[in-house]
Design a protein around this motif. Structure first.
Motif, PDB file in Angstrom:
ATOM      1  N   GLU A  96      25.890  11.679 119.982  1.00 19.83           N
ATOM      2  CA  GLU A  96      25.834  12.273 118.652  1.00 19.83           C
ATOM      3  C   GLU A  96      26.974  13.271 118.447  1.00 19.83           C
ATOM      4  O   GLU A  96      27.555  13.355 117.356  1.00 19.83           O
ATOM      5  N   CYS A 110      20.538   5.560 109.441  1.00 20.90           N
ATOM      6  CA  CYS A 110      19.109   5.298 109.546  1.00 20.90           C
ATOM      7  C   CYS A 110      18.742   4.259 108.496  1.00 20.90           C
ATOM      8  O   CYS A 110      18.754   4.541 107.301  1.00 20.90           O
ATOM      9  N   TRP A 131      15.714  13.757 110.904  1.00 18.34           N
ATOM     10  CA  TRP A 131      15.971  15.175 111.141  1.00 18.34           C
ATOM     11  C   TRP A 131      14.729  15.929 111.596  1.00 18.34           C
ATOM     12  O   TRP A 131      14.731  17.140 111.694  1.00 18.34           O
ATOM     13  N   LYS A 170      24.973  12.274 107.864  1.00 20.46           N
ATOM     14  CA  LYS A 170      23.986  11.235 107.604  1.00 20.46           C
ATOM     15  C   LYS A 170      24.470  10.362 106.462  1.00 20.46           C
ATOM     16  O   LYS A 170      24.844  10.859 105.402  1.00 20.46           O
ATOM     17  N   TYR A 171      24.461   9.051 106.681  1.00 17.87           N
ATOM     18  CA  TYR A 171      24.860   8.121 105.640  1.00 17.87           C
ATOM     19  C   TYR A 171      23.758   7.976 104.601  1.00 17.87           C
ATOM     20  O   TYR A 171      22.569   7.989 104.927  1.00 17.87           O
ATOM     21  N   LYS A 177      25.772  16.872 106.932  1.00 15.64           N
ATOM     22  CA  LYS A 177      24.782  16.784 108.004  1.00 15.64           C
ATOM     23  C   LYS A 177      25.060  15.575 108.873  1.00 15.64           C
ATOM     24  O   LYS A 177      24.347  15.326 109.829  1.00 15.64           O
ATOM     25  N   GLU A 188      12.965   9.995 108.038  1.00 18.65           N
ATOM     26  CA  GLU A 188      14.051  10.939 108.203  1.00 18.65           C
ATOM     27  C   GLU A 188      14.327  11.178 109.689  1.00 18.65           C
ATOM     28  O   GLU A 188      13.393  11.368 110.463  1.00 18.65           O
ATOM     29  N   GLY A 242      28.577   9.497 111.176  1.00 19.76           N
ATOM     30  CA  GLY A 242      27.312  10.193 111.025  1.00 19.76           C
ATOM     31  C   GLY A 242      26.158   9.321 111.442  1.00 19.76           C
ATOM     32  O   GLY A 242      26.333   8.186 111.907  1.00 19.76           O
ATOM     33  N   ALA A 243      24.940   9.845 111.259  1.00 20.77           N
ATOM     34  CA  ALA A 243      23.737   9.102 111.611  1.00 20.77           C
ATOM     35  C   ALA A 243      23.484   8.005 110.594  1.00 20.77           C
ATOM     36  O   ALA A 243      23.587   8.216 109.391  1.00 20.77           O
TER      37      ALA A 243
END
Length: 415
Positions: A374, A99, A106, A27-28, A25, A104, A96-97
Motif C-alpha cells: 500500500e 475496491c 477504510w 481511492k478510485y 485518500k 468501504e 490508489g486503492a
C-alpha cells in the motif's frame, strides 16, 4: 460580484480537483459504468467462461463481452511436472486503492496474525548497489536510502560504482552471507541504482552489462530466504519492453486474457493481463481529461496523468520472460519489485536525487507500520503527480512506477 464569481469558480475547481486526484485518500471512484472484455482461446471450456462472466456481473459490470481468439498470442508448456505449484504475479501502476465491491476499505482492519502477515522478528539485511559516476544526484539517493534502511533495522552493505560483472559478484556474496547467518533471516532488501541498457540491463561504472534476471534469481534460490519476503528497488531506465505471454497449466483451464476497461478517462483504471510494448528511452508527456467543464478550463490547465498509470495485471503463470525468475513458478513467490519507470520508459533523476527514491523514503518514514504494498502505491500516486524536465527536453514529462508483487502476506517493516 466579479470577485464572488471568481471565488465560486475557484472553489468549484478545487472540488473537481479533489475528486479527480483520488480524493487524496488514494481511492478510485468506480461509480461510473463498468465494461469487461474476455478474450479466450477455443479450448477454454464454456463453464470457465460462464464462471468469470458471473463474477463480472456480481461486481457490477454492465457489459461483459466475450470474443474467441485463434491468434497464437499465448503459449502453453509442452510438458509439466506432476504436482507443480504456480504463484500468481501482480503487476500494478495503480495510484490508489481499487475496491470493486460495495464495502468501504477504510474501516478498521482485523488484527494481523501469522497467517496474514510476514514474521519479521529475525534479522534483516539490505544490499545497496549504486553507480554514482555520471549520475548526478545518485549520491543523495544512496544517503537517503541508507538512512531509511538503518532506521528500519536493516544490516546494510553498500557498494558504489560497481562494474557490470560486480553486480553478480556482490549479489552472490550477499546470498552466501545470508545462508551463513546464525539465526533466522526474516527479510532482504536490494536496491539497484544505475543506468539502464536498451534491453533492460543494468550498466556498471565500466559500461558493461549486469543482467537483472540473474540478480533476482540469486536471491530466489537463497535457502535462508525461502518463504521470506525479498524486496527489489530499481532506479534505472528500462529500455525496450517485451510482450508477455500468459501460460496456464492444461489441468487448470482459465481465460487466457482478461481485460477490463472501466473508462477511457485517465483517472480511471484498466485491469488487464496484457503488457504494452514501449519505445526505448520513451519520455511520457502524459494525458489529460478528454473533456472538462468550463469552470475547470478557465482557472488553469488540468493536470496530466502518466499514460501508463492505473493499470493492474494479474498473471496466473507467465513463460518466456527473460527479466527474472519465471513468473508463476514457486521460486518467484514472496518477491516485491518496484521499478522507477514502466517498461520502455526513462527513470528521471536530477542533482537532488530521483523522485522515486526520495519520495519512497519520505512515505516510508512517515508511516513505517503500514503495509508495504500500500505504501508503494502511495509512492506511485505522488510520483505520478510530479512534473519533470528531462536533460534533453524543455517540455515537462511524467513518470510512473511499476510494482510487481508475488507477496503472499502483508509486509509491514515496522510493528
Amino acid at each position: 460580484m466579479a470577485f464572488l464569481v471568481a471565488g465560486m469558480l475557484q472553489v468549484a475547481s478545487q472540488v473537481a480537483d479533489a475528486r479527480e486526484s483520488l480524493g487524496r485518500k488514494g481511492k478510485y471512484s468506480v461509480k461510473g459504468p463498468r465494461v469487461a472484455l474476455a478474450l479466450c482461446s477455443p479450448e477454454v471450456s464454456a463453464s470457465t467462461v460462464a464462471l468469470l462472466e458471473g463474477v463480472f456481473q456480481t461486481l457490477g459490470f454492465e457489459s461483459c463481452q466475450r470474443q474467441e481468439s485463434s491468434i497464437q498470442v499465448f503459449s502453453r508448456t509442452a510438458q509439466e511436472s506432476a504436482g507443480a505449484a504456480y504463484c500468481p504475479v501482480l503487476r500494478s501502476s495503480l495510484r490508489g486503492a481499487l475496491c470493486l465491491g460495495n464495502e468501504e476499505p477504510w474501516g478498521p482492519e482485523p488484527e494481523p496474525g501469522p497467517s496474514i502477515q510476514y514474521d519479521l522478528s529475525g534479522a534483516r539485511a539490505a544490499l545497496l548497489l549504486a553507480v554514482t559516476q555520471g549520475r548526478p544526484g545518485a549520491q543523495h539517493d544512496v544517503e537517503a536510502l541508507g538512512g531509511l534502511c538503518q532506521a528500519l533495522g536493516f544490516e546494510t552493505a553498500l557498494r558504489t560504482d560497481p562494474a557490470g560483472q560486480a553486480f553478480q559478484e556482490e549479489m552472490a556474496q550477499f546470498r552466501k552471507w545470508l545462508d551463513a547467518h546464525r539465526g533466522p533471516v526474516s527479510c532482504a532488501l536490494v536496491a539497484l541504482m544505475a543506468h539502464g541498457g536498451p534491453q533492460g540491463q543494468l550498466l556498471g561504472a565500466d559500461g558493461q552489462e549486469g543482467h537483472l534476471e540473474a540478480l533476482v534469481q540469486e536471491l530466489s534460490y537463497c535457502g535462508a530466504l525461502q518463504g521470506r519476503p525479498k524486496i527489489f528497488l530499481l532506479q534505472a531506465c528500462r529500455g525496450e519492453s517485451l510482450s508477455t505471454a500468459l501460460l496456464l497449466p492444461a489441468s487448470q483451464p482459465l481465460l487466457e486474457v482478461m481485460s477490463v476497461n472501466l473508462s477511457l478517462h485517465p483517472q480511471h483504471v484498466s485491469v488487464s493481463a496484457l503488457s504494452v510494448s514501449g519505445l526505448a528511452g520513451h519520455r511520457d508527456a502524459g494525458v489529460g481529461p478528454a473533456a472538462l467543464p468550463w469552470f475547470r478550463r478557465w482557472p488553469r490547465a488540468p493536470p496530466a496523468t502518466p499514460s501508463q498509470a492505473d493499470v493492474l495485471r494479474v498473471c496466473a503463470d507467465v513463460q518466456g520472460n527473460s527479466r527474472g525468475p519465471t513468473p508463476g513458478s514457486p521460486n518467484q513467490a514472496d518477491v516485491l519489485m518496484v521499478y522507477a519507470a514502466t517498461e520502455g520508459c526513462v527513470a528521471y533523476r536530477d542533482e537532488k536525487g530521483s523522485d522515486f527514491i526520495q519520495t519512497l523514503v519520505e512515505v516510508l518514514r512517515a508511516d513505517p507500520k503500514a503495509d508495504l504494498l500500500e505504501l508503494m502505491t502511495e509512492v506511485n500516486r505522488q510520483v505520478c503527480e510530479l512534473d519533470v524536465l528531462g536533460p534533453d527536453c524543455d517540455e515537462r514529462r511524467k513518470a510512473c512506477l511499476e510494482i510487481r508483487s508475488s507477496l503472499r502476506r502483508r509486509l509491514c517493516l515496522q510493528i
